[in-house]
Scaffold this active site. Structure first.
Site, PDB file in Angstrom:
ATOM      1  N   TYR A 139       0.832  -1.198   0.000  1.00 44.37           N
ATOM      2  CA  TYR A 139       0.000   0.000   0.000  1.00 44.37           C
ATOM      3  C   TYR A 139       0.875   1.260   0.000  1.00 44.37           C
ATOM      4  O   TYR A 139       0.690   2.168  -0.800  1.00 44.37           O
ATOM      5  CB  TYR A 139      -0.909  -0.020   1.230  1.00 44.37           C
ATOM      6  CG  TYR A 139      -1.854   1.149   1.330  1.00 44.37           C
ATOM      7  CD1 TYR A 139      -3.137   1.069   0.802  1.00 44.37           C
ATOM      8  CD2 TYR A 139      -1.472   2.330   1.956  1.00 44.37           C
ATOM      9  CE1 TYR A 139      -4.013   2.138   0.898  1.00 44.37           C
ATOM     10  CE2 TYR A 139      -2.328   3.403   2.054  1.00 44.37           C
ATOM     11  CZ  TYR A 139      -3.603   3.307   1.525  1.00 44.37           C
ATOM     12  OH  TYR A 139      -4.455   4.373   1.610  1.00 44.37           O
ATOM     13  N   GLU A 188       9.515   8.232  19.358  1.00 46.09           N
ATOM     14  CA  GLU A 188       8.585   7.313  20.018  1.00 46.09           C
ATOM     15  C   GLU A 188       8.326   6.152  19.072  1.00 46.09           C
ATOM     16  O   GLU A 188       8.410   6.326  17.857  1.00 46.09           O
ATOM     17  CB  GLU A 188       7.241   8.014  20.274  1.00 46.09           C
ATOM     18  CG  GLU A 188       7.318   9.216  21.169  1.00 46.09           C
ATOM     19  CD  GLU A 188       6.055  10.070  21.116  1.00 46.09           C
ATOM     20  OE1 GLU A 188       6.010  11.080  21.813  1.00 46.09           O
ATOM     21  OE2 GLU A 188       5.123   9.737  20.361  1.00 46.09           O
ATOM     22  N   LYS A 212       6.157   3.920  16.774  1.00 43.66           N
ATOM     23  CA  LYS A 212       4.887   4.134  16.069  1.00 43.66           C
ATOM     24  C   LYS A 212       4.098   2.840  16.208  1.00 43.66           C
ATOM     25  O   LYS A 212       4.458   1.815  15.619  1.00 43.66           O
ATOM     26  CB  LYS A 212       5.150   4.477  14.614  1.00 43.66           C
ATOM     27  CG  LYS A 212       3.894   4.714  13.809  1.00 43.66           C
ATOM     28  CD  LYS A 212       4.239   5.506  12.561  1.00 43.66           C
ATOM     29  CE  LYS A 212       3.232   5.409  11.440  1.00 43.66           C
ATOM     30  NZ  LYS A 212       1.856   5.177  11.754  1.00 43.66           N
TER      31      LYS A 212
HETATM   32  S1  IVH Z   1       1.741  11.510  16.594  1.00 48.21           S
HETATM   33  C1  IVH Z   1      -0.554  15.188  14.886  1.00 48.21           C
HETATM   34  N1  IVH Z   1       2.859   9.441  17.763  1.00 48.21           N
HETATM   35  O1  IVH Z   1       0.329   6.925  13.440  1.00 48.21           O
HETATM   36  C2  IVH Z   1       0.343  14.039  15.101  1.00 48.21           C
HETATM   37  N2  IVH Z   1       1.217   9.022  16.104  1.00 48.21           N
HETATM   38  O2  IVH Z   1       0.577   7.530  10.591  1.00 48.21           O
HETATM   39  C3  IVH Z   1      -0.317  12.933  15.766  1.00 48.21           C
HETATM   40  N3  IVH Z   1       0.722   6.653  15.767  1.00 48.21           N
HETATM   41  O3  IVH Z   1      -2.616   8.790  13.162  1.00 48.21           O
HETATM   42  C4  IVH Z   1       0.343  11.644  15.557  1.00 48.21           C
HETATM   43  N4  IVH Z   1       2.123   5.858  17.263  1.00 48.21           N
HETATM   44  O4  IVH Z   1      -2.561   6.931  14.885  1.00 48.21           O
HETATM   45  C5  IVH Z   1       1.975   9.853  16.846  1.00 48.21           C
HETATM   46  N5  IVH Z   1       3.914   7.716  18.900  1.00 48.21           N
HETATM   47  C6  IVH Z   1       3.024   8.127  18.008  1.00 48.21           C
HETATM   48  C7  IVH Z   1       2.235   7.218  17.271  1.00 48.21           C
HETATM   49  C8  IVH Z   1       1.345   7.705  16.317  1.00 48.21           C
HETATM   50  C9  IVH Z   1       1.211   5.544  16.370  1.00 48.21           C
HETATM   51  C10 IVH Z   1      -0.265   6.640  14.682  1.00 48.21           C
HETATM   52  C11 IVH Z   1      -1.367   7.649  14.849  1.00 48.21           C
HETATM   53  C12 IVH Z   1      -1.336   8.483  13.608  1.00 48.21           C
HETATM   54  C13 IVH Z   1      -0.629   7.587  12.650  1.00 48.21           C
HETATM   55  C14 IVH Z   1       0.014   8.372  11.538  1.00 48.21           C
END
Ligand code: IVH
Length: 385
Positions: free
Chosen positions: A18, A96, A98
């Protein structure tokens, strides 16, 4: 693919497939802007909402993150932030994990959890409050000195061990299993009956304070510490000063990702200073102060020794490829899922084929491609009995 992933919780492309199609689309659009379509995936956040739920408009747009796939691009990000802030000084970043789950926001009024929603299309999400209430680790009430309004954003996920157990149970019962922990988590939250979510082991980690009325903070680290004091389970983070620190932490996160209880699909690098974040702002889809570095899924070559067919209790046939054993992402892989006849036909998978395997969501091995040039003479197309 979006409908299969977001609405039906049943993807047919791997995340890597994807991502690479999306990236190719963006490259084409960068070269030929006149070809950009209104319905281009580059213009969309998330997917249309699932019907049956009430809708919750987000007070703060729930932005996604820009993805990068190489360390050079992380470099470019760090440099562009410095350029934007017009500083040569070192600035604090954080990294952090992900987590590969489902983004949610939760609102608390006078210390009580009142409302929660997933990202949805970025501006509105389904009202999944009742389902979120069943998650043990999401506080229902905050300590006595809680602000009048508090909003957090985080990730709901299913731990790998719980996902395995759930799938094993479903397989024994002849039910359709989930492709990966993310789909299991999303599928649980998008059930109209909260009893289903209550039976599933869901977990959360919060990574952003959206609002705490009457309080102000200067750094992201402070907000995370505050959220911890409010009894939230907070994402693990690491403060980074230098460029070398950032690169080393991305490597360290990658090296340890298999040991984590959750599926991790990358590292998020964020700016720590909140005023600097304001200065940088965001595009329509992404903040300019953070980026997601996506790890490439590990891939190995193997050979299909046989195709075996499993019969579920309800008579569902699930074909699996028996593979020459190969070490992949921490385990020895001897089987890969072949999903169904369409999948086999589409990829023209035959017994004896040399194949490239990877773990989708790092757990279930699957066949990425077939190398027809290595096909043994006499190999015939495969059909399910
Ligand atoms: S920050 C405005 N931190 O990844 C910024 N996102 O691909 C907010 N996610 O929609 C996101 N771990 O659902 C952030 N440590 C982390 C994260 C994280 C997973 C997810 C989140 C976001 C998506 C983006």
């Amino acid at each position: 693919a979006d409908i299969a992933y977001y609405q039906n919780d049943n993807p047919y492309l791997t995340d890597a497939e994807y991502d690479s199609l999306k990236k190719r689309n963006e490259e084409i659009e960068a070269r030929f802007p006149e070809l950009i379509r209104e319905d281009s995936p580059s213009k969309k956040i998330g997917a249309p909402l699932k019907s049956g739920f009430g809708k919750i408009p987000h007070r703060f747009p729930m932005l996604s993150l820009g993805d990068v796939f190489s360390l050079e691009e992380v470099d470019d990000f760090v440099l562009s932030v410095k350029r934007f802030l017009n500083t040569a000084d070192s600035i604090d970043f954080m990294a952090e994990p992900k987590i590969d789950g489902l983004s949610f926001s939760a609102r608390y009024e006078n210390g009580r959890f009142v409302q929660g929603a997933p990202r949805g299309d970025g501006t509105t999400g389904e009202d999944i409050t009742a389902n979120l209430r069943t998650i043990r680790l999401l506080p229902q009430e905050l300590p006595a000195d809680a602000p009048r309004i508090l909003e957090v954003r985080g990730e709901v996920y299913m731990a790998k061990a719980d996902f395995f157990a759930l799938n094993q149970k479903y397989e024994a019962e002849g039910k359709k299993t989930f492709a990966n922990p993310r789909n299991a988590a999303a599928g649980s939250l998008r059930q109209l009956d909260p009893k289903i979510a209550a039976q599933r082991q869901l977990d959360i980690a919060v990574f952003n304070l959206q609002l705490a009325q009457g309080r102000s903070f200067t750094t992201h680290t402070e907000t995370l510490d505050y959220l911890r004091s409010q009894h939230f389970k907070v994402i693990p983070y690491c403060l980074l000063r230098t460029h070398a620190d950032i690169m080393a932490e991305i490597d360290r996160l990658n090296d340890t990702r298999m040991e984590r209880p959750f599926d991790m699909d990358g590292a998020v690098v964020k700016l720590n200073d909140l005023a600097d974040r304001e200065t940088l702002g965001s595009t329509a889809k992404f903040p300019r102060w953070a980026i997601a570095y996506k790890y490439p899924p590990e891939r190995k070559t193997s050979r299909i020794l046989d195709i075996v067919v499993q019969v579920g209790r309800t008579g569902v046939l699930t074909p699996k490829a028996q593979l020459e054993p190969v070490r992949l992402a921490g385990t020895t892989v001897t089987f890969a899922t072949l999903h169904n006849q369409d999948y086999i036909t589409q990829k023209d998978i035959r017994i004896g084929d040399t194949v490239v395997v990877q773990k989708a969501g790092e757990i279930i091995p699957e066949i990425v491609e077939v190398a027809p040039e290595h096909r043994p003479a006499g190999a015939v197309p495969y059909y399910l009995p």
